[in-house]
Write a protein that holds these residues in place. Structure first.
Motif, PDB file in Angstrom:
ATOM      1  N   GLY A  65     -34.768 -43.307  79.420  1.00  0.00           N
ATOM      2  CA  GLY A  65     -33.893 -44.135  78.588  1.00  0.00           C
ATOM      3  C   GLY A  65     -33.938 -45.607  78.985  1.00  0.00           C
ATOM      4  O   GLY A  65     -34.910 -46.076  79.559  1.00  0.00           O
ATOM      5  N   ARG A  66     -32.826 -46.315  78.719  1.00  0.00           N
ATOM      6  CA  ARG A  66     -32.733 -47.763  78.971  1.00  0.00           C
ATOM      7  C   ARG A  66     -31.869 -48.041  80.189  1.00  0.00           C
ATOM      8  O   ARG A  66     -30.861 -47.388  80.404  1.00  0.00           O
ATOM      9  CB  ARG A  66     -32.093 -48.471  77.773  1.00  0.00           C
ATOM     10  CG  ARG A  66     -32.940 -48.530  76.518  1.00  0.00           C
ATOM     11  CD  ARG A  66     -32.125 -49.140  75.379  1.00  0.00           C
ATOM     12  NE  ARG A  66     -31.624 -50.456  75.745  1.00  0.00           N
ATOM     13  CZ  ARG A  66     -30.385 -50.895  75.478  1.00  0.00           C
ATOM     14  NH1 ARG A  66     -29.507 -50.102  74.909  1.00  0.00           N
ATOM     15  NH2 ARG A  66     -30.011 -52.104  75.828  1.00  0.00           N
ATOM     16  N   ILE A  67     -32.271 -49.057  80.958  1.00  0.00           N
ATOM     17  CA  ILE A  67     -31.457 -49.545  82.086  1.00  0.00           C
ATOM     18  C   ILE A  67     -31.471 -51.083  82.043  1.00  0.00           C
ATOM     19  O   ILE A  67     -32.267 -51.733  82.717  1.00  0.00           O
ATOM     20  CB  ILE A  67     -31.997 -49.059  83.453  1.00  0.00           C
ATOM     21  CG1 ILE A  67     -32.029 -47.539  83.508  1.00  0.00           C
ATOM     22  CG2 ILE A  67     -31.121 -49.589  84.591  1.00  0.00           C
ATOM     23  CD1 ILE A  67     -30.683 -46.872  83.624  1.00  0.00           C
ATOM     24  N   PRO A  68     -30.598 -51.714  81.232  1.00  0.00           N
ATOM     25  CA  PRO A  68     -30.578 -53.185  81.136  1.00  0.00           C
ATOM     26  C   PRO A  68     -29.786 -53.807  82.288  1.00  0.00           C
ATOM     27  O   PRO A  68     -28.573 -53.977  82.204  1.00  0.00           O
ATOM     28  CB  PRO A  68     -29.913 -53.446  79.782  1.00  0.00           C
ATOM     29  CG  PRO A  68     -29.056 -52.246  79.561  1.00  0.00           C
ATOM     30  CD  PRO A  68     -29.671 -51.092  80.287  1.00  0.00           C
ATOM     31  N   LEU A  69     -30.450 -54.131  83.390  1.00  0.00           N
ATOM     32  CA  LEU A  69     -29.759 -54.591  84.599  1.00  0.00           C
ATOM     33  C   LEU A  69     -29.203 -56.006  84.489  1.00  0.00           C
ATOM     34  O   LEU A  69     -28.296 -56.372  85.229  1.00  0.00           O
ATOM     35  CB  LEU A  69     -30.711 -54.499  85.797  1.00  0.00           C
ATOM     36  CG  LEU A  69     -31.165 -53.086  86.187  1.00  0.00           C
ATOM     37  CD1 LEU A  69     -32.110 -53.154  87.369  1.00  0.00           C
ATOM     38  CD2 LEU A  69     -29.978 -52.201  86.527  1.00  0.00           C
ATOM     39  N   GLN A  70     -29.752 -56.831  83.596  1.00  0.00           N
ATOM     40  CA  GLN A  70     -29.312 -58.226  83.525  1.00  0.00           C
ATOM     41  C   GLN A  70     -28.314 -58.491  82.401  1.00  0.00           C
ATOM     42  O   GLN A  70     -27.898 -59.627  82.214  1.00  0.00           O
ATOM     43  CB  GLN A  70     -30.529 -59.139  83.357  1.00  0.00           C
ATOM     44  CG  GLN A  70     -31.459 -59.089  84.558  1.00  0.00           C
ATOM     45  CD  GLN A  70     -32.598 -60.074  84.452  1.00  0.00           C
ATOM     46  OE1 GLN A  70     -32.600 -60.947  83.610  1.00  0.00           O
ATOM     47  NE2 GLN A  70     -33.582 -59.938  85.328  1.00  0.00           N
TER      48      GLN A  70
END
Length: 249
Positions: free
Chosen positions: A172-177
């Motif tokens: 999946g997605r991991i938008p850290l910023q």
């Protein structure tokens, strides 16, 4: 380059709440921070088998209120509340004050809590389960729970190798910023025969709208509803018994 920011600290005050909520005068602030760290370390070590997700500390005047968020509240509370009384006395002795109260809150969904997922993977590594298998199984369980993304990283002497290395996997997605992204972070260590193996887990639950706060994943409302249900059942039972007594009279 490659310098990382702690996902929780990055979002504190924006979508994440503080885990310590108190005000201190100059000279007392550093002591309170050190005391909070000592309390968390002590409780985490004492209740590691109970699956403690986080420990919130609030101070008001001289009172210290500790909220333990755990996957297994029964282990913390103990039979007849004995466990929580013993814990309160131990913490009081540690920080040398009697004004300590401890509340226990249950985690709503264990597979969605990043800290508990990391500890579960670490436990499997200690049982000598292959690290790739442990990572994959944990990620599948978490994705089935309805999150939008998960990333797992393990570091150390993987598989008993001579040289330590890091390996990671992601679904999946991991938008850290992205500040409005509800990303939860967890870290645990596995003590293996070959040395320590660090486990890091990032869980992305979804983007939040302006003004929304991150989901705390606790069962307070459900517990309250259960109590209300019990009270209503008791009330109905009391009314029925009262009516029966009146008929007999």
């Amino acid at each position: 380059m490659g310098q990382k920011t702690h996902p929780t600290g990055f979002r504190v005050g924006i979508i994440e709440p503080w885990v310590s909520t108190w005000f201190a005068k100059k000279g007392q602030y550093a002591k309170n921070i050190a005391q909070d760290a000592m309390i968390r370390k002590f409780i985490k070590k004492k209740l590691y088998t109970a699956g403690v997700s986080r420990i919130n500390i609030a101070r008001k005047a001289n009172n210290v209120n500790i909220t333990v968020v755990t996957a297994k509240p029964g282990i913390v509370v103990g039979r007849g509340g004995q466990g929580i009384d013993d814990l309160r006395l131990a913490v009081s002795k540690l920080i040398k004050t009697n004004a300590v109260t401890i509340d226990v809150v249950e985690v709503a969904r264990i597979d969605v809590d990043a800290q508990l997922v990391a500890e579960n993977i670490a436990l499997q590594l200690e049982k000598r389960i292959a690290f790739r298998r442990a990572m994959k199984q944990a990620m599948q369980r978490t994705m089935r729970a309805g999150v939008q993304g998960i990333k797992v990283m393990v570091s150390g002497r993987l598989g008993g190798a001579e040289i330590a290395r890091s390996e990671w996997a992601k679904e999946g997605r991991i938008p850290l910023q992205t500040l409005r992204a509800d990303v939860q972070y967890g870290f645990a260590e596995a003590d293996t025969v070959m040395g320590k193996i660090g486990v890091k887990v990032w869980v992305f639950k979804g983007d939040l709208l302006p003004g929304e706060k991150a989901d705390q994943n606790i069962k307070i409302k459900k517990a309250a509803n259960k109590e209300n249900g019990r009270f209503q059942r008791r009330s109905k039972r009391g009314e029925q018994q009262g009516a029966a007594v009146a008929e007999q009279a």
